[in-house]
Enzyme design. Structure first.
Site, PDB file in Angstrom:
ATOM      1  N   GLU A   1       0.794  -1.222   0.000  1.00 21.82           N
ATOM      2  CA  GLU A   1       0.000   0.000   0.000  1.00 21.82           C
ATOM      3  C   GLU A   1       0.826   1.270   0.000  1.00 21.82           C
ATOM      4  O   GLU A   1       0.282   2.365  -0.093  1.00 21.82           O
ATOM      5  CB  GLU A   1      -0.974   0.023   1.184  1.00 21.82           C
ATOM      6  CG  GLU A   1      -0.335   0.172   2.559  1.00 21.82           C
ATOM      7  CD  GLU A   1       0.137  -1.150   3.114  1.00 21.82           C
ATOM      8  OE1 GLU A   1       1.138  -1.674   2.576  1.00 21.82           O
ATOM      9  OE2 GLU A   1      -0.457  -1.648   4.073  1.00 21.82           O
TER      10      GLU A   1
ATOM     11  N   ASP B   1      -0.390  -4.267   5.069  1.00 23.94           N
ATOM     12  CA  ASP B   1      -0.051  -4.366   6.493  1.00 23.94           C
ATOM     13  C   ASP B   1      -0.804  -5.492   7.200  1.00 23.94           C
ATOM     14  O   ASP B   1      -1.918  -5.856   6.818  1.00 23.94           O
ATOM     15  CB  ASP B   1      -0.346  -3.045   7.200  1.00 23.94           C
ATOM     16  CG  ASP B   1       0.654  -1.964   6.825  1.00 23.94           C
ATOM     17  OD1 ASP B   1       1.746  -2.305   6.341  1.00 23.94           O
ATOM     18  OD2 ASP B   1       0.335  -0.769   6.999  1.00 23.94           O
TER      19      ASP B   1
ATOM     20  N   ASP C   1      -2.779  -5.994   9.709  1.00 18.70           N
ATOM     21  CA  ASP C   1      -3.831  -5.613  10.650  1.00 18.70           C
ATOM     22  C   ASP C   1      -5.146  -5.547   9.878  1.00 18.70           C
ATOM     23  O   ASP C   1      -5.194  -5.860   8.687  1.00 18.70           O
ATOM     24  CB  ASP C   1      -3.512  -4.283  11.354  1.00 18.70           C
ATOM     25  CG  ASP C   1      -3.271  -3.143  10.370  1.00 18.70           C
ATOM     26  OD1 ASP C   1      -3.623  -3.282   9.177  1.00 18.70           O
ATOM     27  OD2 ASP C   1      -2.734  -2.099  10.790  1.00 18.70           O
TER      28      ASP C   1
ATOM     29  N   GLU D   1      -6.977  -3.072   8.870  1.00 18.84           N
ATOM     30  CA  GLU D   1      -6.989  -2.108   7.773  1.00 18.84           C
ATOM     31  C   GLU D   1      -6.225  -2.660   6.573  1.00 18.84           C
ATOM     32  O   GLU D   1      -6.659  -2.547   5.430  1.00 18.84           O
ATOM     33  CB  GLU D   1      -6.367  -0.785   8.237  1.00 18.84           C
ATOM     34  CG  GLU D   1      -6.747   0.410   7.402  1.00 18.84           C
ATOM     35  CD  GLU D   1      -8.192   0.835   7.585  1.00 18.84           C
ATOM     36  OE1 GLU D   1      -8.752   1.419   6.646  1.00 18.84           O
ATOM     37  OE2 GLU D   1      -8.763   0.562   8.670  1.00 18.84           O
TER      38      GLU D   1
ATOM     39  N   TYR E   1       6.464  -3.343  12.954  1.00 22.42           N
ATOM     40  CA  TYR E   1       5.216  -2.652  12.639  1.00 22.42           C
ATOM     41  C   TYR E   1       4.765  -1.770  13.795  1.00 22.42           C
ATOM     42  O   TYR E   1       4.804  -2.181  14.954  1.00 22.42           O
ATOM     43  CB  TYR E   1       4.128  -3.668  12.291  1.00 22.42           C
ATOM     44  CG  TYR E   1       2.906  -3.048  11.666  1.00 22.42           C
ATOM     45  CD1 TYR E   1       3.034  -2.150  10.607  1.00 22.42           C
ATOM     46  CD2 TYR E   1       1.636  -3.346  12.133  1.00 22.42           C
ATOM     47  CE1 TYR E   1       1.913  -1.581  10.026  1.00 22.42           C
ATOM     48  CE2 TYR E   1       0.509  -2.788  11.554  1.00 22.42           C
ATOM     49  CZ  TYR E   1       0.658  -1.900  10.492  1.00 22.42           C
ATOM     50  OH  TYR E   1      -0.457  -1.329   9.916  1.00 22.42           O
TER      51      TYR E   1
ATOM     52  N   ARG F   1       1.800  -0.282  14.485  1.00 21.98           N
ATOM     53  CA  ARG F   1       0.431  -0.311  15.024  1.00 21.98           C
ATOM     54  C   ARG F   1       0.229  -1.633  15.746  1.00 21.98           C
ATOM     55  O   ARG F   1       0.009  -2.662  15.136  1.00 21.98           O
ATOM     56  CB  ARG F   1      -0.594  -0.128  13.900  1.00 21.98           C
ATOM     57  CG  ARG F   1      -0.564   1.264  13.282  1.00 21.98           C
ATOM     58  CD  ARG F   1      -1.730   1.508  12.345  1.00 21.98           C
ATOM     59  NE  ARG F   1      -1.636   2.840  11.755  1.00 21.98           N
ATOM     60  CZ  ARG F   1      -1.028   3.103  10.601  1.00 21.98           C
ATOM     61  NH1 ARG F   1      -0.478   2.117   9.913  1.00 21.98           N
ATOM     62  NH2 ARG F   1      -0.972   4.334  10.132  1.00 21.98           N
TER      63      ARG F   1
ATOM     64  N   HIS G   1       1.331 -10.633  17.812  1.00 23.07           N
ATOM     65  CA  HIS G   1       2.064  -9.491  17.299  1.00 23.07           C
ATOM     66  C   HIS G   1       3.174  -9.129  18.274  1.00 23.07           C
ATOM     67  O   HIS G   1       3.218  -9.606  19.400  1.00 23.07           O
ATOM     68  CB  HIS G   1       1.133  -8.300  17.107  1.00 23.07           C
ATOM     69  CG  HIS G   1       0.140  -8.508  16.002  1.00 23.07           C
ATOM     70  ND1 HIS G   1      -0.929  -7.674  15.814  1.00 23.07           N
ATOM     71  CD2 HIS G   1       0.054  -9.457  15.040  1.00 23.07           C
ATOM     72  CE1 HIS G   1      -1.633  -8.098  14.767  1.00 23.07           C
ATOM     73  NE2 HIS G   1      -1.055  -9.180  14.299  1.00 23.07           N
TER      74      HIS G   1
END
Length: 828
Positions: free
Chosen positions: A9, A82, A84, A86, A283, A285, A328
């Site tokens: 992205e 990513d 997650d 989103e 990452y 987030r 994570h």
């Protein structure tokens, strides 16, 4: 064409990943989401299971077409967005928009390193629809709330308002804190501190463990101490330790970067994103404090190398947040041996903070020795206490002590001078200083994130956009505000005499704090009164938990939305009969003693204002905008009267074309009046200080905009001027050309307008078009002897009957094929 197409992205992420994959892989970026709900309309079929209608974003059509073409010519497509919800949603939208198969390979990784990328390629999966549905449920729910609730705000409060699920709760938190501060009753007390002089010019400071509530009781205590002797009753020394904090989660990184580096939440995430995309950190987030075994071993090696074996104490932290995804990792460096990284100083500072926190989490506890000295007073049973500590082994503090940001640790490590039991102390001064209790502080971005997290509202990816949204909507402002002055008393006992002095101190100064606006408070009050569920803390937190359940496949997303929507829509219908919000949007404060007219404050189209008089009176009311730091709900009658005592509007500032120029203010804001025509002032114009030249400039600009500003003709087409959302422009042949910084609508000429048009054409003629089908780039270049086409390393002349600015890609390819080229070096 490569056998494998990898889609991410972010362009920066694509560049980093491409360096780790072989020649058989092409990595391209989708530049974020490619599909979303359309801007206009709800686009949700409520009657059919809340089925959404998505569309390709207008600015992503070209990107999608290019990715489609590349996907068709590739043997395998890999979706690498990513890891997650989103990111999973972006991958799903890509699959749908590009027409990819359901079994398209989806790869995930938590850091952009060669090992992580190669491991992801070896372990692909398919798109996780549970994660997609969790994100989709959040998106649709927010659209439903905004689409149905905003019109209610328009009719009951003010036009142009909007409401959001998490944003409205965040505003409520800030408003409630402001009201607590407004109603807080500050009480004073007297704190007693003694200073003793020891041998070698050393000073011992001790305090009375309690404060005196009144000046009289503080003075009485000091009087008792006149001529008294002071002796050390006991020395108590205890070992203690300090343990390091866990590695950063998204929330704790945002908080710490705000406190130590002064970064906003949005800036922190921007710098962290760049570090992640460059492969420097994992990452960013995450709500997990977990570190992988591999990361712990790498941290251990770095600690041994830089500090020694005695500094190692490996730990695995357990996240307190039940919804955290322990699979994570926390935010950490990808290579612990690298102590500095980042493309600019701000990124470097953030990386160093992440490195220190991660390294410290795997270091030994700091070993301390805390000493408490109790001091008796011969004339009274009260005792003074002196405390200090010594660091016996710094442990993880060795990392923090390198940074000047860790002032707390330095403050806590003050030492006591050598002392003995029964030691007689020589009193230098004994002070009783007046202190005032303080309300809970206003929120910073960091403390608001902490409050949201503690209440279970939002998730790592939502904190930054939530804060940005409430500031953008002007429900909240982030700013510095000066403090106020007040007197405080100090009683000093020295040489057996008590003296009294009054000094001044500044209190209440605020730096980068979040303040609710009058609009924010009015909207909050209306929502709390009529839509308590939407702004209820527990309800919002429970909804987050339901999103988590959807992500784990335990709840059907459409049923979850249906359960919410039934009651919500019913409340919307009932709210149509609700009272129009007036209690907090209009206040009548009293009668002006000079004019006998009513003084009130109201919320208008352009914000809060004060009004002197009534619209029903023969004489027109006077309006004054409220200062930013004054709220409708709390501004006083006296403060409003002061506003009206300033220079009054309307005011005459000069003449133009033999007619007066008048500055006034109305419900729509301040204006210039000339020849019975009105021109609104811009945000940077002060109606009380604006001068004649600036007013004339506004008058002429308005005339030009109203008349279309016709300047003349060029190439058989008229040239006109105007002012749009992006500023003043020149219009020619249906195209708009922005004016330069030194140009203005009042001074632009036909010749200058033509210069701007030609300059823009030349700029467009030199722009990069796209890759040639044979991997040769195509450019249209404006050369010294005229424009030409550049294909790879060869130049192609443009025929005289063709205009360079009008050439399409197909025209360039055709001319390239028709023009002979040297055989040597030509690609087949």
């Amino acid at each position: 064409m490569s056998k494998n197409l990898v889609i991410v992205e972010s362009p920066a992420k694509a560049k980093t990943i491409e360096g780790y994959l072989g020649k058989d892989f092409t990595v391209k970026s989708s530049f974020g989401h490619v599909r979303d709900l359309p801007d206009k309309g709800m686009a949700i079929d409520i009657e059919n299971g809340f089925k959404p209608t998505y569309e390709i974003s207008p600015d992503k059509v070209k990107v999608v077409n290019e990715l489609k073409s590349l996907a068709k010519s590739s043997e395998e497509v890999w979706l690498a967005t990513d890891d997650d919800r989103e990111g999973e949603s972006i991958s799903w939208h890509l699959k749908e928009a590009l027409g990819l198969a359901d079994n398209t390979k989806r790869i995930v990784f938590r850091e952009i390193t060669k090992k992580a990328i190669q491991n992801a390629i070896q372990n692909p999966r398919t798109i996780d629809m549970d994660l997609v549905n969790a994100q989709q449920a959040r998106r649709l729910l927010d659209r439903l709330i905004g689409f149905e609730l905003s019109p209610v705000l328009w009719s009951k409060v003010k036009k142009g308002l909007s409401a959001g699920r998490v944003q409205s709760v965040a505003v409520r938190i800030i408003v409630e804190r402001e009201r607590d501060i407004e109603t807080f009753d500050s009480k004073s007390s007297f704190k007693v501190v003694a200073q003793f002089l020891l041998e070698g010019n050393k000073v011992l400071q001790a305090e009375l463990p309690k404060n005196f509530e009144t000046e009289d009781t503080a003075r009485s205590f000091l009087e008792k101490c006149i001529g008294a002797s002071f002796k050390i009753k006991s020395l108590e020394t205890k070992p203690a330790k300090k343990s390091p904090s866990p590695p950063f989660t998204t929330s704790t990184l945002q908080q710490e970067a705000s406190r130590k580096l002064g970064y906003s939440v949005a800036s922190t995430m921007l710098y962290a994103q760049k570090l992640y995309e460059a492969g420097k950190i994992s990452y960013m987030r995450t709500d997990s404090t977990n570190l992988s075994e591999e990361a712990i071993e790498k941290a251990k090696a770095a600690i041994i190398d830089q500090f020694g074996n005695q500094y190692v104490q490996t730990r695995q932290y357990k996240t307190k947040n039940e919804s955290a995804q322990e699979a994570h990792e926390a935010i950490r460096p990808t290579d612990f041996s690298v102590t500095s990284a980042g493309a600019d100083p701000k990124e470097k500072r953030l990386y160093e903070l992440i490195w220190k926190r991660s390294i410290a989490s795997q270091m030994a506890d700091a070993q301390l020795e805390r000493t408490t000295a109790s001091i008796t007073i011969s004339s009274t049973p009260e005792e003074l206490i002196a405390q200090g500590e010594v660091i016996k082994f710094d442990g993880f503090l060795a990392v923090y002590l390198e940074s000047k940001d860790d002032e707390e640790d330095e403050e806590n490590s003050k030492m006591l001078p050598p002392l003995n039991v029964n030691q007689i102390l020589n009193l230098d001064t004994l002070k009783a200083t007046q202190r005032f209790s303080r309300p809970a502080p206003r929120y910073t971005e960091a403390s608001l994130v902490k409050a949201l997290e503690e209440k279970g509202i939002g998730r790592p990816s939502t904190y930054a956009p939530t804060i940005s949204t409430i500031i953008k909507r002007e429900y909240v402002v982030k700013e510095d505000r000066p403090g106020k002055e007040r007197d405080f008393k100090e009683l000093v006992l020295k040489s057996d005499k008590i003296t009294e002095k009054t000094s001044k101190e500044t209190y209440g100064a605020e730096k980068s704090k979040l303040f609710p606006t009058s609009v924010g408070m009015v909207v909050n009050d209306f929502l709390v009164s009529n839509f308590k569920g939407v702004v209820d803390f527990k309800f919002t937190a429970d909804m987050e938990d339901e999103f988590d359940e959807i992500a784990q496949g335990n709840i059907e997303w459409s049923k979850m939305i249906d359960n919410f929507y039934k009651d919500f829509h019913k409340t919307i219908e009932e709210s149509k009969n609700a009272e129009r919000s007036s209690a907090s949007s209009t206040r009548e404060l009293g009668i002006d003693p000079n004019t006998g007219k009513t003084v009130s404050v109201k919320l208008g189209k352009f914000g809060p204002y004060a009004q002197l008089g009534d619209t029903k009176d023969e004489e027109k009311p006077i309006f004054v905008n409220l200062p930013k730091d004054k709220l409708l709900s709390s501004i006083t009658f006296e403060e409003v009267l002061e506003l009206f005592e300033k220079p009054r509007l309307p005011r005459e500032i000069g003449f133009y074309e033999d007619k007066p120029i008048i500055i006034g203010a109305g419900k729509l804001g301040p204006y210039v009046k000339h020849d019975d025509k009105f021109v609104s002032l811009e945000a940077t114009d002060d109606p009380f200080t604006i001068e004649e030249p600036r007013a004339i400039e506004l008058i002429l600009a308005k005339r030009a905009a109203d008349a279309g500003g016709a300047l003349g003709e060029f190439e058989g087409q008229p040239i006109s001027t105007g002012k749009g959302r992006f500023g003043p422009y020149v219009k020619h042949d249906g195209k708009y050309f922005s004016l330069g910084k030194t140009d203005s609508l009042t001074s632009i000429t036909l010749e200058r307008a033509i210069e701007i048009i030609l300059a823009k054409r030349n700029q467009e003629a030199n722009k990069y078009i796209k890759e040639f089908p044979e991997n040769e780039s195509i450019k249209v270049v404006n050369g010294v002897y005229g424009p030409y086409i550049q294909i790879g390393k060869r130049n192609v002349k443009i025929p005289k009957d063709m205009v360079a600015a009008d050439l399409t890609l197909e025209d360039c390819i055709k001319l390239g094929e028709e023009t002979p080229a040297p055989t040597r070096g030509r690609k087949k």
